[in-house]
Design a protein around this motif. Structure first.
Motif, PDB file in Angstrom:
ATOM      1  N   THR A 183       0.853  -1.002  -0.122  1.00  0.00           N
ATOM      2  CA  THR A 183       0.496  -0.024  -0.435  1.00  0.00           C
ATOM      3  C   THR A 183       0.902   1.117   0.419  1.00  0.00           C
ATOM      4  OG1 THR A 183      -1.644  -1.280   1.430  1.00  0.00           O
ATOM      5  CG2 THR A 183      -2.298   0.894   1.300  1.00  0.00           C
ATOM      6  N   ASP A 184       1.075   1.558  -0.697  1.00  0.00           N
ATOM      7  CA  ASP A 184       1.237   3.486  -0.827  1.00  0.00           C
ATOM      8  C   ASP A 184       0.541   3.827  -0.579  1.00  0.00           C
ATOM      9  OD1 ASP A 184       2.400   5.639  -1.883  1.00  0.00           O
ATOM     10  OD2 ASP A 184       2.335   5.031  -3.942  1.00  0.00           O
ATOM     11  N   PHE A 185       1.549   4.779   1.091  1.00  0.00           N
ATOM     12  CA  PHE A 185       0.356   5.544   1.693  1.00  0.00           C
ATOM     13  C   PHE A 185       0.564   6.625   1.403  1.00  0.00           C
ATOM     14  CE2 PHE A 185       0.495   8.909   5.059  1.00  0.00           C
ATOM     15  CZ  PHE A 185       0.192   8.442   6.333  1.00  0.00           C
ATOM     16  N   HIS A 186       0.689   7.947   0.182  1.00  0.00           N
ATOM     17  CA  HIS A 186       0.378   8.779  -0.421  1.00  0.00           C
ATOM     18  C   HIS A 186      -0.187   8.892  -0.999  1.00  0.00           C
ATOM     19  CE1 HIS A 186       2.595  11.013   3.111  1.00  0.00           C
ATOM     20  NE2 HIS A 186       3.667  10.649   2.708  1.00  0.00           N
ATOM     21  N   GLY A 187      -0.029   7.718  -2.104  1.00  0.00           N
ATOM     22  CA  GLY A 187      -0.534   7.429  -3.255  1.00  0.00           C
ATOM     23  C   GLY A 187      -0.149   8.264  -4.241  1.00  0.00           C
ATOM     24  N   TYR A 188      -0.336   8.104  -5.840  1.00  0.00           N
ATOM     25  CA  TYR A 188      -0.462   9.048  -6.366  1.00  0.00           C
ATOM     26  C   TYR A 188      -2.049   9.247  -7.939  1.00  0.00           C
ATOM     27  CZ  TYR A 188      -1.050   4.166  -9.388  1.00  0.00           C
ATOM     28  OH  TYR A 188      -1.422   3.508  -9.976  1.00  0.00           O
ATOM     29  N   SER A 189      -2.096  10.565  -8.127  1.00  0.00           N
ATOM     30  CA  SER A 189      -3.229  10.634  -9.217  1.00  0.00           C
ATOM     31  C   SER A 189      -2.780   9.554 -10.122  1.00  0.00           C
ATOM     32  CB  SER A 189      -2.840  12.332  -9.059  1.00  0.00           C
ATOM     33  OG  SER A 189      -3.907  12.866  -9.780  1.00  0.00           O
ATOM     34  N   GLN A 190      -4.456   9.466 -10.851  1.00  0.00           N
ATOM     35  CA  GLN A 190      -4.964   9.220 -11.861  1.00  0.00           C
ATOM     36  C   GLN A 190      -5.918   9.501 -11.951  1.00  0.00           C
ATOM     37  OE1 GLN A 190      -5.342   4.480 -11.214  1.00  0.00           O
ATOM     38  NE2 GLN A 190      -6.680   5.413  -9.953  1.00  0.00           N
ATOM     39  N   ASN A 191      -6.106   9.637 -13.932  1.00  0.00           N
ATOM     40  CA  ASN A 191      -7.129  10.359 -14.299  1.00  0.00           C
ATOM     41  C   ASN A 191      -8.096   8.982 -14.586  1.00  0.00           C
ATOM     42  OD1 ASN A 191      -8.801  12.289 -16.058  1.00  0.00           O
ATOM     43  ND2 ASN A 191      -8.335  10.738 -17.494  1.00  0.00           N
ATOM     44  N   ILE A 228     -12.300  12.305 -13.857  1.00  0.00           N
ATOM     45  CA  ILE A 228     -11.987  12.676 -12.678  1.00  0.00           C
ATOM     46  C   ILE A 228     -10.129  12.256 -12.503  1.00  0.00           C
ATOM     47  CG2 ILE A 228     -14.360  13.077 -12.242  1.00  0.00           C
ATOM     48  CD1 ILE A 228     -13.519  10.498 -10.003  1.00  0.00           C
ATOM     49  N   ARG A 229     -10.107  12.965 -11.185  1.00  0.00           N
ATOM     50  CA  ARG A 229      -8.632  12.960 -10.924  1.00  0.00           C
ATOM     51  C   ARG A 229      -8.934  11.922  -9.162  1.00  0.00           C
ATOM     52  NH1 ARG A 229      -4.566  12.653 -14.398  1.00  0.00           N
ATOM     53  NH2 ARG A 229      -3.867  12.279 -12.746  1.00  0.00           N
TER      54      ARG A 229
END
Length: 350
Positions: free
Chosen positions: A222-230, A239-240
């Motif tokens: 699990t990526d704690f901060h995560g990343y933005s995806q479309n 949406i993002r």
């Protein structure tokens, strides 16, 4: 005689209390597969009905016990059908991810798991996993001691009858508060050492996978901060959204020509250790796992990671495509969002 293959896919759940239990279970799977390999590959067909497991010269000093029973079972089944058993898919999370990583490496290169008993029973002790700088000293949180003295006879002795357990519980509760008590660096080093210990006195070309069969390992993190995806929609058009799930993938394949493609050899040990560390980074108990933690453990042991770039670019493509750097990312327990990775296992065997 009729021949059949029993191909197994394993999904190893997360669960701190299951870690040692699952180690025993995965060892039995390894012994079952190894007994099958010995029966079919190391013995001529004419010798199989009368042979015993001890007839085969293994060429190493690994422990053997239930392999003999599995060999006799396969031998009995062999009176009516030639049954070959192997594992070609493993998916794991958290404690199941650790055991899945170690089992997959053992299967890929026919490696022993005997040294892992020491890892779980000695090195995984709560005191051993705590950084010495964070352990309670003689006068730390002195006000806690009367609580233990008062409850020892009435409550604590009933639920923790072992003296050593009570002593460690007292030390643990008096150590660092409001931050993870266990050391990620110690855990990373322990996992690196466990993977390295598997290679002692073992032929590097050996495997428990038949030629032409692939072994896939998938570990959730699990990526704690995560990343933005479309996310494409209709109205609005898109949406993002932030994605936090990652699946770290490893594979082994032996071509008919004998060429081996393996993510479980010595060069890939750091990546395997990171996967095991990250998937089991239980929130609150361990700090988030980071690539730099493995780099530091490798530097301490004067080890290299020749497949580092391939590991990062192969497992974090969406993260990199979103403009993030996986080296700077923080990863926590895979069971937070994907504790039972059945979907990944099913997708692998289709």
């Amino acid at each position: 005689m009729k021949e059949k293959e029993l191909r197994l896919a394993l999904v190893c759940y997360g669960g701190v209390s299951l870690a040692v239990y699952m180690h025993g279970v995965t060892k039995e799977f390894l012994k079952l597969v190894r007994a099958s390999r010995v029966y079919h590959q190391d013995l001529a067909r004419s010798h199989r009905p009368s042979a015993s497991y001890s007839d085969v010269d293994h060429g190493d000093a690994r422990e053997t016990d239930t392999e003999k029973l599995y060999f006799e079972l396969i031998q009995a089944i062999g009176e009516t059908v030639e049954l070959r058993i192997f594992i070609d898919t493993i998916a794991g999370a958290s404690a199941g991810g650790i055991n899945g990583v170690l089992l997959a490496r053992a299967l890929a290169h026919d490696l022993p798991m005997d040294a892992h008993r020491k890892m779980w029973l000695e090195q995984a002790d709560i005191v051993a996993l705590m950084d010495e700088a964070h352990l309670a000293k003689r006068w730390d949180k002195l006000f806690m001691k009367p609580l233990f003295w008062g409850f020892t006879d009435k409550w604590l002795a009933r639920f923790a009858p072992d003296v050593e357990m009570r002593q460690k519980l007292q030390l643990f509760t008096r150590s660092r508060w409001f931050q993870p008590p266990f050391s990620g660096e110690i855990m990373s080093g322990m996992l690196l050492d466990a993977c390295m210990a598997m290679e002692d006195d073992v032929a590097p070309t050996s495997s428990l996978l038949p030629g032409g069969h692939r072994l896939d390992l998938m570990v959730s993190v699990t990526d704690f901060h995560g990343y933005s995806q479309n996310i494409p929609l209709h109205d609005p058009a898109s949406i993002r959204e932030r994605e936090h799930r990652h699946i770290l993938k490893f594979s082994y394949f032996r071509h008919p020509s004998g060429l081996v493609e393996s993510d479980f050899d010595r060069d890939h040990i750091p990546g395997l250790a990171f996967a095991a560390r990250a998937t089991s980074s239980f929130p609150g108990a361990f700090p988030p796992a980071r690539i730099g933690e493995i780099d530091k453990a490798l530097a301490t042991r004067e080890m290299e990671w020749p497949t580092r770039d391939a590991f990062l670019h192969g497992n974090f493509k969406p993260l990199i495509a979103a403009g993030s750097d996986p080296v700077k990312a923080s990863f926590i327990d895979g069971s937070v969002l994907n504790n039972k990775p059945f979907a990944e296992a099913i997708a692998s065997i289709r």
